[in-house]
Design a protein around this motif. Structure first.
Motif, short mmCIF file in Angstrom:
data_model
loop_
_atom_site.label_atom_id
_atom_site.label_comp_id
_atom_site.label_asym_id
_atom_site.label_seq_id
_atom_site.Cartn_x
_atom_site.Cartn_y
_atom_site.Cartn_z
N ILE A 159 0.87 -1.26 -0.03
CA ILE A 159 0.14 0.14 -0.15
C ILE A 159 0.77 1.16 0.07
N PRO A 160 0.36 2.51 -0.64
CA PRO A 160 1.27 3.43 -0.71
C PRO A 160 1.40 4.12 0.87
N GLN A 161 2.50 5.06 0.84
CA GLN A 161 2.85 5.53 2.05
C GLN A 161 1.66 6.13 2.85
N PRO A 162 1.14 6.15 4.16
CA PRO A 162 -0.19 6.45 4.54
C PRO A 162 -0.15 7.97 4.76
N LYS A 163 -1.39 8.46 4.57
CA LYS A 163 -1.69 9.91 4.71
C LYS A 163 -1.60 10.24 6.12
N VAL A 164 -1.04 11.43 6.62
CA VAL A 164 -0.81 11.91 7.87
C VAL A 164 -2.24 12.51 8.39
N TYR A 165 -2.71 12.23 9.52
CA TYR A 165 -3.96 12.93 10.10
C TYR A 165 -3.61 13.67 11.25
N GLY A 166 -4.27 14.79 11.54
CA GLY A 166 -4.13 15.52 12.52
C GLY A 166 -2.87 15.91 13.39
N ARG A 167 -1.96 16.34 12.51
CA ARG A 167 -0.83 16.53 12.65
C ARG A 167 -0.13 18.11 12.27
N GLN A 168 -1.15 18.49 11.34
CA GLN A 168 -0.63 19.96 10.79
C GLN A 168 -0.34 21.15 11.58
N ASP A 169 -1.19 21.27 12.85
CA ASP A 169 -0.81 22.24 13.95
C ASP A 169 0.31 21.87 14.42
#
Length: 1012
Positions: free
Chosen positions: A147-157
């Motif tokens: 599977i492709p590298q996972p999208k990162v959630y909830g860490r932008q801030d």
């Protein structure tokens, strides 16, 4: 895991019972009795694996069972070896009679041992589970795509806060800035640090970025060596600490650097090698040499580490929200192609609540359920009793659950990875070889063992047991890592079975130790008494190879399946009759000992960087089970062993040397099903075209890299077969990804190159007679092309290149290197359609007749030994961001003034006659960030005008410009300049001395001035 081990041994036992050797040797009855006892135990193993988590007595019983199974496996393997030696025939020689008596006694002893284990089973209430086993390979086939590298959630801030600190607050500090990130294991600290590290704003703001994974051993010397290796890309030799410290300061003092120290642990009673105040003081004193803005980002689970190291308030990283956790879970559980059924999503929400906001837990559980589509299977995970074993919201139940639902073979392959130290980069291919050597996997119907191993690896990666993959140019995985919590899981499963030996723990190992990794030491290690209690040692694997310190003789453990070393002499090698994997690295040997012939079970032989190795033993074909012969860095090797074609199991042969001697011809390769990389040397010794045809390269569909080379021996040229015909005959399969040809003396390149639709990388070296290249522009997958020393080539493509590629030439080419091509006049003979639409990097050296046309995609250009005409053509490359000019024969009069409006880096080297730069040299270089002028020995002055336009310039360097006398007044306008470096410019150095130099007032605004 015990189930998989017992399953393999049970099959071997049944095989022995059915073998005539068992009857002849008088051991058939004992083997049948053993088979019956094991069959009774086998049924309760699944229930025992569950109950050992809460019942220590069951865990001890399972370990005793495993230890006994290892011993039985050794006995069965010896029977197999003896049967192989006798060829199935009865023998009444004394040696054979003694063997039969010894084996009979050992079988009697092990039978008694299993009877006792079976009797102790009655102390536990273990259910006999006769579950229907689905074919494991079928599941691997279904889920083998990575599977492709996972999208990162909830860490932008979180990321923005840290980036803002690095870009805005840190530059204002007079001291080294250290920013700690603190959070629980598996919460995403490393992922956050990676996001910051790879942010474009961060990359453009720091001259140097270094990433070091520290883990539980906070070694100042290792960290400093890693810094040197990261910057120089060269391995650090065994230097003393003072030299290493000086080298680090030399590399960092002219840089605004960003250093990531990932996963730092504090020293305590359990972690004797962790961080201490003394260690940190030593390291910090070395690192405090960068100029303003130099920063260190530290990730840790321990607030004490943050307080000890940090210069600012720590960033506490919390868990993801349930919604964010659910998004990540669904990414792994459903992927892009699986329907998100409402009933499964509802159960998934309940499972995610148990993850405690941990991204790792969400990934692992999502990966677990990816291959399960029934509601009852999801409910089984949600309601598992394992959630209650480790406390509320712990990640360990999620990891344990995912491990429990693996097939027995997957469990065994994963848990073996405990043998590697935490945070180590693990080579995928080597790991698969270790699995094969230890008998964890084997060939199946229509599947080679290596393919099975690859599918197992993919399955474990898909389920998030592996991460941080590194890809090669062919997008194949080279190496990977394990999260330290996942590593903890593997260690908890293996217990004392896997041990990492260092100076501090060279004590007696337990009976249950079966796999040992040891770390090389400059002082050597003493293994005296270490293995005395070990009953069946399977793996002895040396890391940090190449220190050339010989520890003495090999520890004699006949049961070894794997041996990898650079530190033992090989006098007792022949006694290791069970060996499947032998890796020798950096040993000072001229040939291998003849005792290697005794290793009839050997499957993998790796000879790496044996600088003095001249030849291989003549009768190596006796090793009929050999599958992989890897030879790397053995530059003195001049001949192979004869009749290599007899090794019918061979799948990897990294080098083959053709010779006129009997048994050394290309025909030996005919029936070998080779894959991976193959270098064929000595093609000048090919005796006939029929011999070249017999190599049968076109049938080798698994061969991905091919290197064909001719020597320069005058003795062979007089009677050699026509090289054009030989090369044309050596056509490989169209699956080939990388092709390199060296020393070819033919006039034309082979026609088949244009048919290699999968070719990604092509290199042609020293093909001095070649006058024509094939249709390279039509190759749809070609990304790298390197041409060196082709004396008669006038252009890269004679064809119009518009057939089959929609009017585009070199549609995928990204990197092009042209070196020493004296007659090259143009890249393409016919200019039609879109040319080089993907080309981003171009290197040209000594191509005096070459004229360039516009290549809009080009971003990086390096010109060495060029003409004014070639330099003038650079004006059309308006998107260029990096330009390096070296050994210009006619100065810089034709420099494309005013056109390179996107240029960020400009380096000028070795202009020996250059006395001055053109007055308009800096016009419109508004985006220039880095300017370096080096080894321009006659350069006397710099332009007076244009400096005010260099408002983006951050680093300026003059090196070995001995006649340069002063800096122009315009330097005062360089308001963004962060670092000015002057070395090897004696007059200019005097002029720029702080306080006393005549030019000091022009540069005193620069934060960092380095004069050496």
């Amino acid at each position: 895991m015990t189930e998989a081990l017992l399953g393999v041994v049970f099959e071997n036992l049944l095989s022995l019972v059915q073998n005539e050797f068992a009857t002849i040797s008088g051991i058939k009855g004992k083997a049948e009795k053993l088979s019956h006892d094991l069959d009774l135990i086998k049924g309760v193993l699944e229930d025992a694996e569950k109950k050992q988590l809460t019942d220590r007595a069951v865990m001890v019983w399972l370990q005793q069972l495993k230890d006994a199974v290892y011993v039985l496996d050794d006995i069965l393997d010896e029977c197999s070896i003896e049967s192989l030696r006798l060829g199935g025939l009865s023998s009444f020689k004394p040696k054979s009679i003694i063997f039969r008596r010894e084996i009979g006694n050992r079988l009697k002893d092990i039978t008694r041992r299993f009877e006792e284990i079976a009797e102790r089973k009655k102390n536990f209430i273990l259910r006999d589970v006769d579950r229907e086993r689905q074919a494991e390979v079928a599941e691997w086939r279904e889920t083998s795509s990575i599977i492709p590298q996972p999208k990162v959630y909830g860490r932008q801030d979180d990321k923005e806060k840290i980036v803002e600190f690095l870009l805005s607050q840190a530059p204002g500090s007079d001291f080294l800035s250290i920013y700690p990130i603190v959070g629980l294991g598996g919460i995403g600290k490393t992922t956050l640090a990676q996001m910051v590290y790879n942010d474009e704003r961060v990359t453009s703001s720091f001259n140097t970025k270094i990433w070091i994974c520290v883990s539980e051993n906070f070694s100042v010397k290792r960290i400093l060596c890693s810094i040197i290796e990261s910057i120089t890309k060269e391995k650090v030799d065994a230097l003393n600490l003072n030299v290493i410290e000086g080298k680090v300061q030399e590399l960092l003092q002219s840089n605004r650097y960003l250093l990531i120290l990932d996963d730092v642990w504090k020293q305590n009673q359990e972690l004797k090698f962790g961080l201490s105040q003394d260690k940190w003081n030593k390291l910090k004193s070395v690192l405090s040499c960068g100029y303003n803005g130099a920063s260190i980002l530290v990730s840790t689970r321990d607030m004490d580490v943050a307080e000890l190291m940090g210069t600012c308030q720590a960033h506490h990283l919390g868990g993801l929200s349930e919604d964010e956790c659910l998004l990540l879970f669904k990414q792994y559980a459903f992927g892009a192609n699986k329907e998100e059924r409402a009933e499964l999503v509802a159960i998934g929400k309940e499972i995610v609540k148990k993850c405690g906001g941990s991204p790792l837990a969400a990934q692992v559980l999502g990966g677990l359920l990816h291959s399960r589509s029934e509601k009852i299977e999801w409910l089984e995970v949600k309601e598992s009793r394992l959630w209650n074993l480790y406390g509320e919201n712990s990640i360990f139940p999620a990891l344990r659950l995912s491990f429990f639902y693996l097939t027995p073979t997957l469990k065994r392959c994963f848990s073996f990875c405990a043998i590697f130290p935490k945070d180590m980069e693990i080579e995928k291919e080597d790991l698969i070889h270790l699995w094969i050597a230890n008998g964890f996997i084997s060939s199946r119907e229509n599947m080679e063992a290596e393919d099975v191993g690859n599918m197992i690896w993919n399955e474990l990666y898909q389920k998030s047991f592996f991460q941080d993959i590194e890809l090669d140019d062919n997008s194949s995985v080279i190496c990977f890592k394990m999260h330290d919590l996942v590593h903890d899981l593997a260690q908890s499963v293996m217990g004392q079975e896997c041990v990492i030996l260092e100076n501090a723990n060279l004590t007696n190992l337990s009976t249950s130790t079966h796999h040992v990794v040891f770390l090389s030491s400059e002082d050597g290690l003493s293994f005296k008494g270490t293995f005395e209690r070990v009953e069946s040692l399977r793996t002895l694997y040396e890391l940090v190879l190449g220190l050339t310190k010989i520890y003495g003789n090999l520890p004699i453990h006949r049961s070894l399946r794997v041996l990898r070393t650079s530190s033992f002499n090989l006098s007792s090698l022949g006694s290791l009759i069970h060996l499947r994997y032998l890796g020798l690295y950096n040993l000072q040997i001229k040939t291998l000992p003849k005792s290697i012939y005794s290793l009839r079970k050997l499957e993998i032989l790796k000879l790496q960087f044996l600088a003095n190795l001249i030849s291989l033993p003549k009768h190596l074909t006796r090793l009929q089970n050999l599958r992989h012969l890897v030879i790397e860095g053995c530059d003195s090797l001049s001949c192979m062993f004869p009749n290599i074609g007899k090794l019918s199991c061979l799948r990897t042969l990294s080098i083959y040397i053709v010779s006129s001697k009997i048994g050394h011809s290309l025909a030996e390769l005919h029936n070998l099903k080779l894959g991976g990389h193959l270098h064929i040397k000595g093609l000048e010794n090919v005796g006939s075209l029929s011999e070249a045809q017999e190599a049968n390269l076109k049938a080798k569909r698994d061969l991905h890299e091919l290197f064909l080379s001719w020597g320069s021996s005058e003795e062979t040229k007089s009677h050699a077969t026509n090289p054009d015909q030989v090369l044309e005959t050596l056509q490989p399969h169209s699956n080939l990804k990388k092709l390199r040809i060296y020393g070819y003396a033919g006039l034309k390149s082979p026609s088949w190159i244009g048919m290699l639709s999968s070719l990604v990388d092509l290199q042609l070296h020293h093909c001095n007679e070649c006058i024509q290249l094939p249709s390279l522009g039509k190759l749809p997958s070609l990304r790298k092309l390197r041409l060196w020393h082709l004396n008669n080539i006038q252009c890269l493509n004679d064809d119009e290149c518009n057939d089959g590629v929609e009017g585009r030439a070199f549609p995928s080419l990204e990197e092009l290197s042209l070196d020493e091509l004296p007659k090259l006049e143009m890249l393409l003979k016919t200019k039609r359609g879109e040319m080089f639409p993907s080309l981003s990097h171009l290197y040209i050296n000594s191509c005096p007749k070459l004229e360039l046309t516009c290549i809009p995609s080009l971003q990086s250009l390096e010109l060495v030994g060029y003409t004014n005409e070639l330099l003038r053509s650079v004006s059309s490359f308006t998107n260029l961001t990096s330009l390096k000019l070296c050994l210009g024969k006619e100065g810089l009069l034709s420099f494309p003034v005013g056109t390179l409006t996107c240029l960020r880096t400009l380096k000028i080297f070795y202009f020996r006659r250059l006395t001055e730069l053109p007055d308009e040299f800096f016009n419109n270089l508004n985006t220039l960030e880095h300017l370096e002028i080096s080894s321009c020995f006659e350069l006397e002055c710099l332009p007076e005008q244009g400096w005010e336009g260099l408002h983006s310039l951050r680093t300026l360097e003059f090196d070995d410009c001995r006649q340069l006398r002063s800096l122009p007044d315009g330097v005062r306008h360089l308001t963004s300049l962060e670092c000015l470096t002057i070395t090897g410019c004696p007059t200019l150095e005097e002029q720029c001395k702080e306080g006393t130099g005549k030019d000091w007032d022009k540069i005193q605004h620069v934060p960092r001035v380095i004069i050496e």
